[in-house]
Each structure stands twice: as structure tokens, then as C-alpha cells.
Design a protein around this motif. Sequence first.
Motif, mmCIF file in Angstrom:
data_model
loop_
_atom_site.group_PDB
_atom_site.id
_atom_site.type_symbol
_atom_site.label_atom_id
_atom_site.label_comp_id
_atom_site.label_asym_id
_atom_site.label_seq_id
_atom_site.Cartn_x
_atom_site.Cartn_y
_atom_site.Cartn_z
ATOM 1 N N ARG A 10 -71.273 -3.668 -20.649
ATOM 2 C CA ARG A 10 -70.929 -4.910 -21.343
ATOM 3 C C ARG A 10 -69.409 -5.073 -21.456
ATOM 4 N NH1 ARG A 10 -73.822 -5.266 -25.821
ATOM 5 N NH2 ARG A 10 -75.262 -3.708 -25.091
ATOM 6 N N MET A 11 -68.672 -3.949 -21.369
ATOM 7 C CA MET A 11 -67.219 -4.026 -21.554
ATOM 8 C C MET A 11 -66.485 -4.530 -20.306
ATOM 9 S SD MET A 11 -66.657 -3.260 -24.604
ATOM 10 C CE MET A 11 -67.490 -2.473 -25.985
ATOM 11 N N ASP A 12 -67.189 -4.502 -19.155
ATOM 12 C CA ASP A 12 -66.506 -4.875 -17.908
ATOM 13 C C ASP A 12 -65.910 -6.280 -17.986
ATOM 14 O OD1 ASP A 12 -67.261 -2.429 -17.022
ATOM 15 O OD2 ASP A 12 -68.908 -3.124 -15.767
ATOM 16 N N ALA A 13 -66.630 -7.188 -18.605
ATOM 17 C CA ALA A 13 -66.179 -8.583 -18.610
ATOM 18 C C ALA A 13 -65.219 -8.880 -19.766
ATOM 19 C CB ALA A 13 -67.397 -9.497 -18.717
ATOM 20 N N VAL A 14 -64.989 -7.879 -20.622
ATOM 21 C CA VAL A 14 -64.160 -8.122 -21.813
ATOM 22 C C VAL A 14 -62.689 -7.888 -21.451
ATOM 23 C CG1 VAL A 14 -63.691 -7.315 -24.175
ATOM 24 C CG2 VAL A 14 -66.052 -7.416 -23.315
ATOM 25 N N GLN A 15 -61.803 -8.793 -21.891
ATOM 26 C CA GLN A 15 -60.380 -8.637 -21.545
ATOM 27 C C GLN A 15 -59.805 -7.391 -22.213
ATOM 28 O OE1 GLN A 15 -57.101 -10.851 -23.370
ATOM 29 N NE2 GLN A 15 -58.513 -12.141 -24.536
ATOM 30 N N MET A 16 -58.793 -6.786 -21.582
ATOM 31 C CA MET A 16 -58.101 -5.643 -22.189
ATOM 32 C C MET A 16 -57.300 -6.156 -23.376
ATOM 33 S SD MET A 16 -58.550 -2.668 -21.101
ATOM 34 C CE MET A 16 -57.139 -1.705 -21.606
ATOM 35 N N PRO A 17 -57.259 -5.392 -24.479
ATOM 36 C CA PRO A 17 -56.436 -5.843 -25.608
ATOM 37 C C PRO A 17 -54.977 -5.956 -25.154
ATOM 38 C CG PRO A 17 -57.514 -3.729 -26.094
ATOM 39 C CD PRO A 17 -57.950 -4.141 -24.721
ATOM 40 N N ILE A 18 -54.406 -7.135 -25.382
ATOM 41 C CA ILE A 18 -53.095 -7.433 -24.809
ATOM 42 C C ILE A 18 -51.957 -6.697 -25.515
ATOM 43 C CG2 ILE A 18 -52.820 -9.525 -26.206
ATOM 44 C CD1 ILE A 18 -51.603 -9.208 -22.620
#
Length: 392
Positions: A10-18
Amino acid sequence: MPQTLKFKTRMDAVQMPIVPVVGDIIRQVPGTISLGQGVVHYGPPREAIEAARAALDDPATHRYQAEAGLPALVDRLAAKLRDENGIDVARGSRVMVTAGANMAFMHAVLAVTEPGDEVILPVPFYFNHEMAIEMAGCTAVLVPTDDRFQLRLDLIRRAITDRTRAIVTISPNNPSGAVFPEATLRDVNTLCRERGLYHFADEVYEYYTYDGVRHVSPGSFPDAAGHTISMYSLSKAYGFAGWRIGYMAYPEHLAPAMMKSQDTILVCPTVISQVAALAALNVGRAYCAPYVAELADVRHLVLDALASLGPLAATPTADGAFYCLLKVHTTMDPMTLAERLIREHKVAVIPGTAFGLRDGCYFRVAYGALQKDTVAEGIGRLAGGLRAICGR
Ligand SMILES: Cc1ncc(COP(=O)(O)O)c(C=O)c1O
């Protein structure tokens, strides 16, 4: 050699914390002034630190405590919500203390959705909101705002589907600094009630408004209690970010779902932080008033300096929080430009892409950590850097 397991998650599509991404580059360039992270320059009230120190000797500090928060803190928060926000929890709400407002938001998403549901996020959004929605297996439905980053009710209304579960508002806004007028927030809250949706009201910056602009809590509107989740934080107002204390007022019928999430993720909020939070709240809003007054001056300096960038960039006036959004008239990629500003001009800002601004070159400028004597240097580097790189 350990085996590397690689599943699709599920984390693949989540943006990296900027913020850590930009922080990494900053660390490589010592002496960089950060207009990046949304932090204040001051720490907690002395009373909070003394209360925490005293709590170390209390055996209760070291044990699990009530899941929703220490009763004394929950009562103090209920009184604050009544007196300052016009939210009477006796009208059908519960208060829960969380590890910051970020956790309140995650709980709220988990409590009202199932995978595949939709949550409406006006753009620009706060990146952790989008990330939380995606981690819950839901879809963040992005809705544009106008040229001053004010809500477009017509577009929000059009974005509602039978999978929509909530509409999010952040006022005062991160990242734009916009404060939404009472009438707009009322319209959103009414729309939610009429369409059977929750209104997630992020009010983390409630105390930070300028030039006489007033913050309004949607949870105070008549008939709001049944569908409004109002979220707050001590991180900014009380210089408390590292203590991780936030809280929310939410509709009573969600109590079982909220408790399941709290019990699984946190068990109970950190006890010593809660003791410190209670002492901070007893000092009250007056603690941050002088800092907000000082930020009002800093804000003027920032907006004036950015206005001097003239045709190269534009910054709509921002009446709240401690942010503004700068639109640079260039075709450069915002992350590339942000990196060059750090490496070549020792000043850091956050690219607008992290907040969903994917059409144009935007930057969030955070001035909460600046003081009158450091603002000129920070903004001077930003303005000089943009002129040098973008060549006008
Ligand atoms: C709009 C908004 N909501 C929530 C948070 C998270 O605050 P906390 O430190 O209480 O988790 C922030 C922090 O920057 C924020 O800007």
C-alpha cells in the motif's frame, strides 16, 4: 547476505515525506537557512517543563493510562473547546488526545472509510493528509481552489460521488496561509450534512491570523456535532512539536471506531507529554499571543520582500498560519529549482508539488522559525537566488 523480500504494498503509491527529503539536501549544505519546515522558533511554557519534571517522580507517569487521554486533560480540552471554539461537547461530541494532529487525522480516516472510499481534498493540500488517505486504501479526490487559494464550492459539490465519505478543510491553511471565511466553512459544513458526509476541520493554526482576520471553527455551527471532526495541536501554539500532543472533537457515534484505532496504534497518549500539555493549557492562549504578534511583523517583511520579485513571481496575500505560496513564472521543475536554491544560495523552501500543485512552479515559504532579525537574510537569499537562477 540476507534475503530481500519485495512485495507490492500500500505504501508504493504514497509520496515520500518531503520534509526529510529536503532536510537531507540541507544537511549537505551547512549554513542553509530553512524556510522549509513548518515550525515555530519558540519552545513550551516554563510551567509545562516544570510539570513534566515533577511527573517523573509520579509512578502513574510510567504506566498505561486512559486511552482517550488523562481525564484532567480531556476536561481541560473540553472547556477550551467550549470557551474558545464554541464547541460544546455536551451536544454529542467526544474528545480524544492523540500523538499530534496527524494521528487524529489518521484515526478519522480509518474511522469513517473502507478501502476504495473517497475523501475530498482541496488543493493545495497538507501532504500528510493525502498520504493518510492513500495508506487507508482510499482515494484523495483533489479539487482546485481559486487564484487566492480559496475554496470553490461549485467544484467541491461536483466532486462528490457515492463513495465520498469526507471533505477536508484546513483553515488557516498549510501551505497557502489562506483563512477561509465563516460563510464558506458554513457552506461546506452544510453540504456535508445534506449529503451525509463528514467534515474534517483541521484547525492546527487556529491562533495564527493577522490583520484582524478571524478564525472560525466549523464544529461550532448548529447541527455540526453529528458529522464534524475538529482537529487541533499543541505543536505550534505551545512550541510543543516534539511532545506529540494533538486532540480532536468527534461525533459520539464514532467512539468505538476511534477507540479501536487509538488502542491499536497508540494504546494511550504519552503520559508525561499529557501532564506537560495540561500545564501549557493552563497558561493558555496568552502564551503564544506575543509570538503571534511578532510573526505578524515577520509576515509583513516576508510578503513585502516577495512582492519585490515583481514579474518573476507572485504571492497571493496570506492571512494566516505562517506560510505563503510563491508562484515562480518559470518552466523549471520545482524540485530542481528547490535543490539549486539550497546548493547555490543556501536557502530552502518546499516545492508546491508536495501539496498537489502540479501545474506551475510553486514553493511554500515557511516563516514561523524566523525572527525579525533573521528574516531579511533568509528572504534576501531566496529573492537573490530566484533572480540569479531564473535570470530576470
Ligand atoms: C495542517 C496541519 N495539520 C496537522 C499538522 C500536524 O501537527 P502535529 O504536530 O500536531 O501532528 C500540521 C503540521 O505541520 C499541519 O500543518
